[in-house]
Design a protein around this motif. Structure first.
Motif, PDB file in Angstrom:
ATOM      1  N   ALA A 284       0.766  -0.922  -0.190  1.00  0.00           N
ATOM      2  CA  ALA A 284      -0.536  -0.079  -0.147  1.00  0.00           C
ATOM      3  C   ALA A 284       0.625   1.036  -0.162  1.00  0.00           C
ATOM      4  N   ALA A 285       2.017   1.374   0.646  1.00  0.00           N
ATOM      5  CA  ALA A 285       2.868   2.842   0.500  1.00  0.00           C
ATOM      6  C   ALA A 285       3.615   2.734   0.245  1.00  0.00           C
ATOM      7  N   ARG A 286       3.988   1.344  -0.835  1.00  0.00           N
ATOM      8  CA  ARG A 286       4.815   1.506  -2.335  1.00  0.00           C
ATOM      9  C   ARG A 286       4.806   2.243  -2.949  1.00  0.00           C
ATOM     10  N   PHE A 287       3.053   1.160  -3.599  1.00  0.00           N
ATOM     11  CA  PHE A 287       2.463   1.827  -4.799  1.00  0.00           C
ATOM     12  C   PHE A 287       1.066   2.445  -4.443  1.00  0.00           C
ATOM     13  N   ASP A 288       0.989   3.645  -2.766  1.00  0.00           N
ATOM     14  CA  ASP A 288       0.332   4.641  -3.346  1.00  0.00           C
ATOM     15  C   ASP A 288      -1.254   3.850  -3.133  1.00  0.00           C
ATOM     16  N   CYS A 289      -0.967   2.967  -2.858  1.00  0.00           N
ATOM     17  CA  CYS A 289      -2.808   2.014  -3.162  1.00  0.00           C
ATOM     18  C   CYS A 289      -3.385   1.549  -2.369  1.00  0.00           C
ATOM     19  N   LEU A 290      -4.690   0.770  -2.406  1.00  0.00           N
ATOM     20  CA  LEU A 290      -5.457   0.426  -1.699  1.00  0.00           C
ATOM     21  C   LEU A 290      -5.171  -0.825  -1.190  1.00  0.00           C
ATOM     22  N   VAL A 291      -5.288  -1.503  -0.545  1.00  0.00           N
ATOM     23  CA  VAL A 291      -4.735  -2.900  -0.382  1.00  0.00           C
ATOM     24  C   VAL A 291      -6.019  -3.777   0.451  1.00  0.00           C
ATOM     25  N   VAL A 292      -7.187  -4.522  -0.700  1.00  0.00           N
ATOM     26  CA  VAL A 292      -7.681  -5.662   0.354  1.00  0.00           C
ATOM     27  C   VAL A 292      -7.031  -7.527   0.140  1.00  0.00           C
ATOM     28  N   ASN A 293      -6.872  -7.318   2.306  1.00  0.00           N
ATOM     29  CA  ASN A 293      -6.059  -8.492   1.901  1.00  0.00           C
ATOM     30  C   ASN A 293      -7.620  -9.567   2.202  1.00  0.00           C
TER      31      ASN A 293
END
Length: 318
Positions: free
Chosen positions: A103-112
């Motif tokens: 999430a931090a590296r790609f400035d994205c939202l992650v749904v785990n």
């Protein structure tokens, strides 16, 4: 051992000194207890929100971790992440720090996603859990600050195989476009270890042929490698791979899954699917998690990160 990358040998020797015990249904609680959940990364790492989303039909709610945050004025890419564990073990929380880094590296939202495990829940239950989470991510994209055109699925090992199945389901249902499927040493073919026997040096470290047959049998509710396998339950047995999202497949050269992963990549290419395949020499199953500092691990990781960055329209990610 001479085939193992020198930087990976110490770990390989340790694994071979304590090989995976024969898997049984009775032994599953012990196996599952062996998975240690690492602590979540502290701030300034992206926050983790535990929540549930509605299951498909009459299925129970699906537990997910929502990591990172989008914003209404700047739509962010998103990754639906699927943990590994041979279809029979593992939990989303085992990969929480990994997903926070994503999430931090790609400035994205992650749904785990914490999908249900087999054999308690065989196919299609685990896949339906994943689709329910994906559909929620897509349908609620505006509220989540997510760009619907930049949603990727990603998984490792069994999670990689489930990512492949999820991409197929999304294509067949025609509801959710995906920009990329990232499959790290994915578990794609139930026949490996049952009706297909790999060379003796393949799959000798870590996940092995016997474990693979057990895991697939648990997931399928039918003997691995048999004619009783449910349709659309095994990526390698799906006849039509056309119109799937672009793919990244990475695997070690002495991983049990190397032959099936290379074959699946070839079939994707033949079907016109943009596909990047990386085979890491001297590498066994999950080598990049076991020895992340090794040169072969760093190069492998950089390859899939570059594929994700390109799919998201981002510059190269370090």
């Amino acid at each position: 051992m001479s085939l193992v990358d020198p930087e990976l040998r110490a770990s390989a020797e340790a694994q071979m000194a304590q090989p995976l015990p024969p898997l049984t249904v009775a032994g599953l609680p012990t196996l599952r207890a062996m998975w240690a959940a690492p602590d979540r990364l502290a701030a300034p790492a992206p926050a983790v929100i535990d929540r549930t989303v509605k299951g498909l039909g009459a299925a129970p709610p699906v537990a997910v971790e929502v990591i990172g945050q989008g914003s209404a004025d700047a739509r962010h890419p998103a990754i639906l992440h699927i943990h590994g564990g041979g279809m029979i073990s593992g939990r989303a929380k085992n990969l929480t720090p990994f997903c926070q880094d994503l999430a931090a590296r790609f400035d994205c939202l992650v749904v785990n996603v914490d999908y249900r495990l087999s054999p308690e829940t065989p196919f299609p239950g685990p896949l339906e859990d994943l689709y329910a989470a994906l559909k929620w991510l897509h349908d609620d994209a505006e509220a989540l600050g997510v760009d619907r055109s930049r949603i990727a699925v990603m998984g490792e090992s069994a999670g990689g195989g489930l990512a492949a199945l999820l991409a197929i389901m999304a294509r067949d249902r025609g509801e959710i476009p995906l920009c990329l499927q990232v499959m790290l040493y994915p578990m794609l073919d139930d026949r490996t270890g049952s009706t297909l026997t790999p060379p003796s040096h393949i799959g000798a470290i870590g996940w092995n042929a016997a474990a693979n047959a057990f895991g697939w049998t648990a997931f399928l509710g039918a003997p691995a490698g048999s004619a009783a396998v449910p349709p659309q339950a095994v990526p390698a047995r799906v006849s039509n791979l056309a119109d799937l999202p672009p793919a990244f497949i990475g695997v070690g050269a002495i991983d049990l899954f190397v032959d099936e992963d290379v074959q699946y990549a070839r079939r994707l290419i033949d079907a016109g699917v943009p596909t990047r395949l990386v085979v890491a020499p001297g590498a066994y199953h999950a080598f990049d998690f076991v020895v992340p500092e090794a040169k072969v691990s760093r190069e492998f990781t950089q390859a899939w990160r570059s594929a994700l960055a390109a799919a998201f329209g981002q510059t190269e990610v370090a």
